[in-house]
Design a protein around this motif. Structure first.
Motif, PDB file in Angstrom:
ATOM      1  N   ALA A 111       0.838  -1.197   0.000  1.00 39.37           N
ATOM      2  CA  ALA A 111       0.000   0.000   0.000  1.00 39.37           C
ATOM      3  C   ALA A 111       0.879   1.255   0.000  1.00 39.37           C
ATOM      4  O   ALA A 111       0.632   2.211  -0.725  1.00 39.37           O
ATOM      5  CB  ALA A 111      -0.901  -0.012   1.230  1.00 39.37           C
ATOM      6  N   ARG A 112       1.925   1.208   0.820  1.00 39.10           N
ATOM      7  CA  ARG A 112       2.781   2.383   0.921  1.00 39.10           C
ATOM      8  C   ARG A 112       3.532   2.647  -0.372  1.00 39.10           C
ATOM      9  O   ARG A 112       3.631   3.773  -0.842  1.00 39.10           O
ATOM     10  CB  ARG A 112       3.809   2.170   2.047  1.00 39.10           C
ATOM     11  N   GLY A 113       4.077   1.569  -0.914  1.00 39.93           N
ATOM     12  CA  GLY A 113       4.939   1.756  -2.080  1.00 39.93           C
ATOM     13  C   GLY A 113       6.336   2.079  -1.610  1.00 39.93           C
ATOM     14  O   GLY A 113       6.577   3.094  -0.967  1.00 39.93           O
ATOM     15  N   THR A 114       7.273   1.200  -1.855  1.00 35.62           N
ATOM     16  CA  THR A 114       8.664   1.462  -1.448  1.00 35.62           C
ATOM     17  C   THR A 114       9.551   1.184  -2.633  1.00 35.62           C
ATOM     18  O   THR A 114       9.211   0.426  -3.520  1.00 35.62           O
ATOM     19  CB  THR A 114       9.092   0.501  -0.323  1.00 35.62           C
ATOM     20  N   ARG A 115      10.695   1.801  -2.675  1.00 34.30           N
ATOM     21  CA  ARG A 115      11.744   1.265  -3.527  1.00 34.30           C
ATOM     22  C   ARG A 115      12.819   0.764  -2.602  1.00 34.30           C
ATOM     23  O   ARG A 115      12.837   1.137  -1.427  1.00 34.30           O
ATOM     24  CB  ARG A 115      12.300   2.271  -4.514  1.00 34.30           C
ATOM     25  N   PRO A 116      13.692  -0.106  -3.089  1.00 32.14           N
ATOM     26  CA  PRO A 116      14.691  -0.627  -2.175  1.00 32.14           C
ATOM     27  C   PRO A 116      15.547   0.501  -1.633  1.00 32.14           C
ATOM     28  O   PRO A 116      16.111   1.287  -2.391  1.00 32.14           O
ATOM     29  CB  PRO A 116      15.506  -1.596  -3.023  1.00 32.14           C
ATOM     30  N   GLY A 117      15.632   0.573  -0.327  1.00 31.99           N
ATOM     31  CA  GLY A 117      16.475   1.584   0.287  1.00 31.99           C
ATOM     32  C   GLY A 117      17.930   1.178   0.212  1.00 31.99           C
ATOM     33  O   GLY A 117      18.243   0.079  -0.245  1.00 31.99           O
ATOM     34  N   GLY A 119       6.311   2.035  -7.085  1.00 31.78           N
ATOM     35  CA  GLY A 119       5.308   1.004  -6.829  1.00 31.78           C
ATOM     36  C   GLY A 119       5.889  -0.295  -6.297  1.00 31.78           C
ATOM     37  O   GLY A 119       5.187  -1.290  -6.171  1.00 31.78           O
ATOM     38  N   ALA A 120       7.179  -0.316  -6.011  1.00 30.79           N
ATOM     39  CA  ALA A 120       7.804  -1.568  -5.585  1.00 30.79           C
ATOM     40  C   ALA A 120       7.274  -2.006  -4.231  1.00 30.79           C
ATOM     41  O   ALA A 120       7.084  -1.191  -3.338  1.00 30.79           O
ATOM     42  CB  ALA A 120       9.306  -1.391  -5.519  1.00 30.79           C
ATOM     43  N   THR A 121       7.020  -3.292  -4.107  1.00 35.21           N
ATOM     44  CA  THR A 121       6.562  -3.819  -2.820  1.00 35.21           C
ATOM     45  C   THR A 121       7.612  -4.743  -2.244  1.00 35.21           C
ATOM     46  O   THR A 121       8.404  -5.324  -2.981  1.00 35.21           O
ATOM     47  CB  THR A 121       5.240  -4.583  -2.994  1.00 35.21           C
ATOM     48  N   GLU A 122       7.621  -4.884  -0.904  1.00 33.05           N
ATOM     49  CA  GLU A 122       8.628  -5.688  -0.207  1.00 33.05           C
ATOM     50  C   GLU A 122       8.712  -7.100  -0.781  1.00 33.05           C
ATOM     51  O   GLU A 122       9.785  -7.673  -0.895  1.00 33.05           O
ATOM     52  CB  GLU A 122       8.305  -5.797   1.279  1.00 33.05           C
ATOM     53  N   ASP A 123       7.531  -7.646  -1.109  1.00 35.72           N
ATOM     54  CA  ASP A 123       7.517  -9.048  -1.539  1.00 35.72           C
ATOM     55  C   ASP A 123       8.205  -9.237  -2.879  1.00 35.72           C
ATOM     56  O   ASP A 123       8.358 -10.355  -3.351  1.00 35.72           O
ATOM     57  CB  ASP A 123       6.074  -9.565  -1.590  1.00 35.72           C
ATOM     58  N   ARG A 124       8.601  -8.147  -3.539  1.00 36.28           N
ATOM     59  CA  ARG A 124       9.356  -8.308  -4.781  1.00 36.28           C
ATOM     60  C   ARG A 124      10.776  -7.759  -4.653  1.00 36.28           C
ATOM     61  O   ARG A 124      11.536  -7.800  -5.616  1.00 36.28           O
ATOM     62  CB  ARG A 124       8.612  -7.623  -5.932  1.00 36.28           C
ATOM     63  N   SER A 171       6.209  -0.389 -11.378  1.00 37.28           N
ATOM     64  CA  SER A 171       6.221  -1.439 -10.359  1.00 37.28           C
ATOM     65  C   SER A 171       7.610  -1.654  -9.785  1.00 37.28           C
ATOM     66  O   SER A 171       7.776  -2.248  -8.728  1.00 37.28           O
ATOM     67  CB  SER A 171       5.700  -2.750 -10.950  1.00 37.28           C
ATOM     68  N   THR A 172       8.645  -1.192 -10.484  1.00 35.13           N
ATOM     69  CA  THR A 172       9.997  -1.349  -9.937  1.00 35.13           C
ATOM     70  C   THR A 172      10.477  -0.047  -9.313  1.00 35.13           C
ATOM     71  O   THR A 172      11.560   0.009  -8.759  1.00 35.13           O
ATOM     72  CB  THR A 172      10.995  -1.732 -11.049  1.00 35.13           C
ATOM     73  N   ILE A 225      12.028  -7.193  -8.330  1.00 34.19           N
ATOM     74  CA  ILE A 225      11.460  -8.033  -9.383  1.00 34.19           C
ATOM     75  C   ILE A 225      10.198  -7.361  -9.892  1.00 34.19           C
ATOM     76  O   ILE A 225       9.296  -7.060  -9.107  1.00 34.19           O
ATOM     77  CB  ILE A 225      11.186  -9.448  -8.841  1.00 34.19           C
ATOM     78  N   PRO A 226      10.132  -7.065 -11.183  1.00 36.22           N
ATOM     79  CA  PRO A 226       9.008  -6.265 -11.670  1.00 36.22           C
ATOM     80  C   PRO A 226       7.689  -7.019 -11.624  1.00 36.22           C
ATOM     81  O   PRO A 226       7.663  -8.244 -11.551  1.00 36.22           O
ATOM     82  CB  PRO A 226       9.401  -5.956 -13.122  1.00 36.22           C
TER      83      PRO A 226
END
Lengths: 132, 206, 644, 340
Positions: free
Chosen positions: C8-14, C557-562, C553-554, C536-537
């Motif tokens: 929901a938040r939307g993260t990119r890898p920190g 929109g990236a999510t932890e599970d990817r 999505s990358t 992972i897109p």
């Protein structure tokens, strides 16, 4: 796809789709192997019959039965293809899109398989089985 | 299966079905390996029939007697049921019963070993009559059965490996793949034997 | 479907996640990791380089043969040398160059194109490469030893039995191909499982790049075709070494069994070579037409159809063996019909060009060269489907011309297109366009100059596989032309090599996406990081890199599970629809694959030289290594279920 | 058989096709004369396949031209930077041009191919002459059914008549191919294969083994000589008779050297003590077109070189170098050349 179907119908549906994809190819494989091996092996051994059945008859069976199989697969694939028309949006439900792709592939495969079986049948009409 | 079911099945919702839980990479790996191995056996047994029908009668040639069925049937009776303890072991690992795995595998080991011993006895008998160099029949007989015997041996190696791994705790309900892989391979080796029984032992009598 | 709050938040890898990814995936630049790497990109590049070296050897053989054939009654090569060279040329081009080269592309590209972090079985992948390397060296080493295979790449019995060809020649052939088959088979299994299970979420079958379809179909063909060849070779080896009688007519054997088994493998193998190459065309061509490929379902159909039908045409290689004509009829039918899928692909490519906007870059030039030559090879191919015509022209130079148009046109041109197209991605360097264009024109002109005249010499009655020919039969000018052409091709190919080296040394740094490509490999850096994708897109269409949702999505929109930064992990998805299933742990670098391959080398050397104790020791080494390799690892927290 | 009508029906177009086709080839260097060319048929089977070839050739030219035209169109007109990229999917075009049209063409080609295939194995009348051809590494043994006598690498047939050819091999696979007369048939170890020849006009037609058969596959040629029936009958009678007896002293000395040497272990000269069967029957050697199955021409010089060490001429052939006295060699050559 919001609609739900019973698990048995779903299983049958999945299998039917695979029959639509590969049924024709399998029929053709049976035709090809059976007709060739009957012909080559019987003729090399100097027979013109196969356990009492005339060679022509055996080969005719090896053409007609697979042709029926391929036709059945063709019918199912046409049905599947018509029912799975993808939604106009490219990002429609991807399962439908995937199944539609498989139906198209199957439709064409079945057509080709049927063509090959018929071509083989024509050869069987024109050429005597053991002529070299 | 009623016509109604069939109609439902042919609705889009039926046709798009995919299995709810996909297979693991290990499952696919071993299945593809078995498929390619199965093709070797199919080609080998196909070659048997190709050579046999081109050879003509009598088959077996050169005065070799029809294969004796008694010992092969005993071998079948030993090998084919050996799939059961493997299946039982596989059922056991899913419930985390390591003793069941070990017992099942041990039973398989014994049965497979017995099969190989019986095959040795059969060879001892047959080698007096014909060898692998006698003629094409001899070549086919020994190469087909030895090739299968080699697969049984590989299967037994895998079972031994699994017994050792199970003892160390590397196999558990959470990691059932090794047991499954060995089980699939063993079932395959069994199924191939049935095809060989038909081709090598029964079909010359047809 | 795991629903994390991160979605929901939307993260990119920190930065932490990136550091963790690097820690888990990067390999230290040491000799240890050089021998132990399991990175599909390194292995893929090794495949490409090794296959290119073998291509060089096989090409040099061809130049030597063409020199001998430049004029009648030449004495540059003895018949003994010539026969070994033409056998090694064919065998190496087919087994040691084409398939490994395309497997190299597959190795590098398949995980990148489907959005995975490695192949499904990375250690098996490394094993496959080492076995390929050793098997190739095993076979080529026989040339300086004067014991190279000399029975033709098809090795027909009884010419190849112990009586007619004593010595090690054919043992090198049978054992070498059995050895190599282990590599090809393991590669094929790996490709299929990778493409079925490791696709990025959302990549249902209708969104799989054509190249991946081609590699998967090819792999299926390998799994069904190669065992038949292996069986054939095993039987021949047994006949030669242990006096079995499979191919000995006097003892009930049958020489045609060899041919049937060989061609049940051999014809599908033509497509095993060509199909991934056609996949390269389908990947390269649309990008330079600036739109998606026309008729994607039809192309997928073509790939599947060829993969199946190619198994039912093998007897057209045996049309002169005197089998009943009706038997020929069935195979003639299939051989005729198999043209249709290829025709569909050609017209799908043409249509793509006709509705797009073309940019003529170096890779595209090679695609055009492919189209021209492949069509020539295709139309002559149809001719061989007709038994009567085949009986007249089989085993002549007409066939040589035909299959070089198919294989040089259908495989080498696409391979070269692929080399230029993906060079920036593989090396991070751009190539010199001028060198590339020169190379293309030399190869294209030289190729046609070499092989077109062979149509004529074949029709004029010149048989194949002759080390010399008499003058005055009208064959001389055509042979001279072909020889000149061979030198031009060689110059062009050398220029390709020069271009690659030049790019590596002097090339400008490559951007991530120099061509505006549509598939996922262009979304990541050039060259890609060891983990391929920081995220992972999630795939939303057939052209993910042209699709803003996938790109997003990358990013935000990236999510932890990817992201999966905690460990060496990639994603498993469902086979058909690409639904998210679970993360899977990937193995780390290990030298066990190398050790197992060394064991196999011992086995095959031992068998070859009849040092059976060496073979037994090798087998023990293989078994021991495999047992250790597969030994269950100590369970990490991930496996124990913390992340599951 | 309907095939005959078909061939007749096609003939009016054939010359035109040939001229245009040859014209295309001439542009590239010329339709070469003297070649054992499949495009210069002199036999029933080869003529039928030639017709099939031109049909396929023109189909190919049209298909190739079509694809190249589309390709050129795209390369010329779709390259301008101002081109709008179309988002339509011209699937119908792909299906019709890529599958529909090819299917019709293939169907026709397949039908014609079947007819020609059926016709290839059926001479119009049953053959009166049967030739038994046996493949050896690397030469052809030629015998005639009912005739006691053999020749090598040379088959004589009566012109205009179908001749049955029975094919066997004693060692590896070979393939019997006389491009101007008939498509090829393989010689299969352990089996007997059959084909037939019918030459339309007298002449000499080169043939060659077409299946790779080892070291000297390149030197396994043969010649078919089609001659009028009377000449053929005379030749066949000559083949059945004992070999010529020496006329001159030199030839007599040569015969002596031949019979006392190692030659007789492998070769036969009918009517003498030489009855070896490893190598070719030499009873009519002097009349043959070549030595070593097309390796060198058959003349005195080459014959001498062949006897002394054939391994330099045709490396790997079964005949070892002969320790012939230099003084005796001319006599031996004279004798062998007199065997006609």
């Amino acid at each position: 796809m919001s609609e739900r179907v019973s698990s048995r119908a779903a299983l049958v549906g999945g299998l039917l789709l695979w029959f639509a994809v590969l049924g024709g190819a399998l029929s053709w494989a049976v035709h090809s192997l059976a007709a060739w091996s009957i012909d080559e092996l019987a003729c090399e051994a100097g027979h013109d019959d196969l356990a009492g059945v005339p060679l022509v008859g055996a080969i005719a069976l090896a053409v007609l039965l697979p042709a029926a199989g391929a036709t059945a697969a063709l019918v199912v694939s046409v049905l599947a293809w018509r029912r799975l028309r993808p939604e106009p949006r490219e990002d429609g439900d991807r399962a439908t899109g995937r199944a539609h792709l498989l139906a198209v592939v199957g439709l064409w495969l079945n057509l080709l398989a049927l063509a090959m079986i018929v071509f083989g049948g024509v050869a069987a009409l024109v050429l005597p089985p053991c002529q070299r | 299966m009623t016509p109604a079911d069939l109609r439902t099945a042919l609705r889009p919702a039926g046709l798009v079905t995919e299995q709810p839980v996909g297979r693991s990479t290990a499952w696919w790996g071993v299945m593809l390996f078995i498929a390619t191995e199965g093709t070797v056996f199919a080609a080998l047994l196909g070659s048997y029939f190709y050579l046999r029908f081109q050879h003509g009668v009598p088959w077996p040639p050169d005065g070799i007697a029809q294969p004796d069925l008694r010992l092969p049937l005993v071998m079948t009776a030993v090998l084919v049921p050996s799939s059961l303890p493997v299946a039982w072991a596989e059922a056991g690992i899913r419930r985390g019963r390591r003793w069941q795995v070990r017992a099942g595998l041990l039973a398989t080991l014994v049965m497979g070993g017995t099969f190989l011993g019986l095959q040795g006895m059969e060879y001892h008998e047959n080698l007096r009559e014909y060898t692998v160099t006698t003629n094409v029949y001899g070549s086919l007989f020994y190469v087909i059965t030895t090739f299968h015997g080699a697969h049984v041996t590989v299967g037994l190696f895998m079972v031994c490996w699994l017994l050792a791994a199970a003892g160390r705790g590397g196999v558990s309900a959470r990691r059932p793949e090794p047991v499954r892989v060995v089980a699939y391979y063993w079932h395959f080796v069994d199924a191939v034997w049935v095809a060989i029984l038909f081709t090598v032992y029964l079909s010359p009598r047809l | 479907m795991p629903s994390s709050t991160a979605a929901a938040r939307g993260t990119r890898p920190g930065p932490e996640a990136m550091a963790s990814l690097t820690r888990h995936w990067a390999e230290a630049p040491s000799l240890r990791t050089w021998f132990g790497t399991v990175d599909h990109k390194r292995i893929g590049r090794r495949y490409l380089v090794t296959a290119a070296v073998f291509f060089g050897f096989a090409g040099a053989s061809a130049v030597a043969m063409r020199t001998q054939l430049a004029g009648p009654e030449a004495g540059i090569l003895s018949p003994r040398e010539y026969n070994q060279l033409f056998t090694m040329h064919g065998t190496a081009m087919i087994f040691l160059f084409s398939t490994p080269m395309l497997f190299g592309f597959g190795n590098f590209l398949v995980p990148l194109m489907i959005g995975a972090r490695d192949m499904a079985f990375p250690r098996l992948n490394a094993f496959g490469y080492w076995v390929f390397l050793f098997a190739g060296l095993f076979m080529w080493a026989s040339v300086p030893a004067g014991a190279a295979p000399n029975g033709g790449w098809f090795a027909y019995v009884p010419l190849t039995d112990e009586r007619n060809t004593p010595g090690l020649h054919l043992d090198v052939y049978t054992l070498g191909l059995l050895f190599l088959g282990i590599s090809t088979t393991s590669g094929a299994v790996n490709f299929i499982v990778t493409a079925l299970k490791l696709r990025a979420p959302g990549m249902s079958l209708n969104r799989v790049p054509v190249f991946v379809w081609a590699i998967v179909a090819t792999s299926f063909m390998v799994l069904v075709a190669l065992p038949v060849l292996n069986l054939d070779n095993a039987l021949l080896f047994l006949d030669r070494r242990f006096d079995t009688r499979f191919f000995e007519p006097e003892r009930g054997g049958n020489v045609l069994l060899w041919q049937h088994l060989f061609w049940i493998f051999g014809h599908p193998d033509v497509y095993i070579i060509v199909m991934p190459a056609l996949g390269i065309v389908s990947a390269v061509l649309p990008v330079f037409c600036r739109r998606g490929i026309v008729g994607y379902p039809l192309i997928v159909f073509s790939i599947v159809a060829i993969a199946i039908i190619s198994f039912g045409v093998w007897v057209h290689h045996m049309f002169a063996t005197g089998l009943p004509q009706l038997s020929y009829g069935f195979f003639s039918a299939a051989s005729t019909v198999i043209t249709i899928p290829s025709g569909l692909q050609i017209f799908a490519w043409l249509a793509t060009m006709l509705v797009g906007r073309i940019v003529v870059s170096v890779p595209f030039l090679f695609v055009v060269g492919f189209l021209v030559t492949f069509v020539v090879g295709g139309v002559t191919g149809v001719m061989f489907a007709l038994t009567a015509f085949d009986q007249q022209t089989t085993d002549t130079y007409f066939v040589v011309a035909h299959f070089h148009y198919v294989l040089f046109g259908g495989a080498v041109f696409p391979i070269l297109a692929g080399v230029y197209y993906w060079l920036p991605k593989m090396t991070g360097r751009m190539f010199s366009v001028r060198l590339g264009r020169w190379a293309f024109w030399l190869v294209f002109v030289g190729m046609n100059l070499t092989f077109f005249p062979m149509h004529v010499s074949g029709l004029l009655g010149m048989p194949r596989r002759v080390y010399t020919y008499p003058g005055g039969l009208g064959w001389d000018p055509w042979n001279l032309l072909a020889t000149i052409g061979a030198y031009v091709v060689a110059a062009g190919l050398l220029l390709v090599a020069v271009g690659v080296v030049h790019a590596l040394r002097r090339g400008a740094p490559a951007p991530d996406d120099p061509w505006g490509g549509d598939s996922l490999e262009w979304t990541t850096s050039s060259p890609p990081k060891p983990y391929n994708f920081p995220v992972i897109p999630r795939v939303h269409s057939l052209h993910p890199n042209w699709d803003p949702r996938t790109v997003e999505s990358t990013g935000p929109g990236a999510t932890e599970d990817r992201i999966l930064a905690e460990g060496r992990t990639t994603l498993c998805t469902s086979e058909l629809d690409g639904r998210y299933e679970r993360p899977v742990e990937m193995p780390e670098e290990t030298r066990k694959p190398l050790l197992a391959a060394v064991g196999l080398l011992m086995v095959f050397l031992g068998l070859l030289l009849a040092w059976y104790w060496v073979a037994a020791a090798g087998a023990a080494l293989v078994i021991g290594t495999l047992a250790a390799w597969l030994w269950p690892p100590r369970r990490t927290p991930q496996e124990a279920g913390v992340a599951g | 058989m309907a095939g005959g009508e078909w061939a007749g029906h096609r003939r009016p177009l054939a010359p035109v096709a040939r001229i245009v086709g040859c014209g295309l080839l001439v542009l590239l260097g010329g339709c070469s004369g003297g070649a054992p060319s499949t495009l210069d048929p002199a036999g029933t089977g080869a003529r039928r396949v030639e017709g099939l070839w031109w049909l396929l050739f023109w189909i190919s030219v049209v298909v190739f031209a079509e694809v190249m035209a589309l390709l050129a169109w795209a390369l010329v007109f779709r390259r301008r930077p101002d081109r709008r990229i179309s988002r339509v999917e011209p699937t119908r075009f792909v299906v019709v041009a890529g599958a529909g049209v090819p299917f019709v063409i293939l169907l026709a080609a397949y039908g014609v191919g079947l007819r020609d295939l059926a016709a290839l194995r059926q001479p119009e009348s049953p053959p009166a002459v049967t030739v038994d051809v046996t493949g050896h590494k690397w030469w052809w043994e030629v015998r005639y059914a009912g005739v006691d006598g053999a020749t090598a690498n040379e088959i004589r047939i009566p012109v205009g008549e179908p001749v049955r050819v029975r094919l066997r091999t004693v060692d590896v696979l070979h393939s019997f191919w006389v491009p101007q007369l008939m498509p090829k048939t393989d010689l299969i170890a352990g089996k007997v294969r059959e084909t037939w020849l019918r030459a339309e006009r007298p002449g000499e037609y080169r043939g060659q083994c077409a299946e790779y058969c080892g070291l000297q596959h390149a030197h396994m040629a043969l010649q078919v000589v089609a001659q009028p029936r009377a000449e053929f009958d005379a030749w066949l009678a000559r083949l059945a008779a004992p070999a010529a007896t020496p006329d001159s002293d030199a030839e007599r000395r040569g015969q002596q050297a031949f019979l006392q040497g190692t030659c007789v272990a492998c070769h036969t000269v009918r009517g003498t003590a030489a009855t070896g069967t490893v190598g070719p029957d030499l009873s009519t050697l002097g009349a043959r077109w070549s030595l070593g199955a097309g390796a060198v021409p058959n003349d005195g010089g080459h014959l001498g070189g062949w006897i002394v060490n054939s391994q330099t001429v045709k490396p790997g052939n079964a005949m070892p170098p002969q320790p012939v006295d230099a003084a005796a060699l001319p006599d031996l050559i004279a004798y062998l050349e007199s065997l006609r």
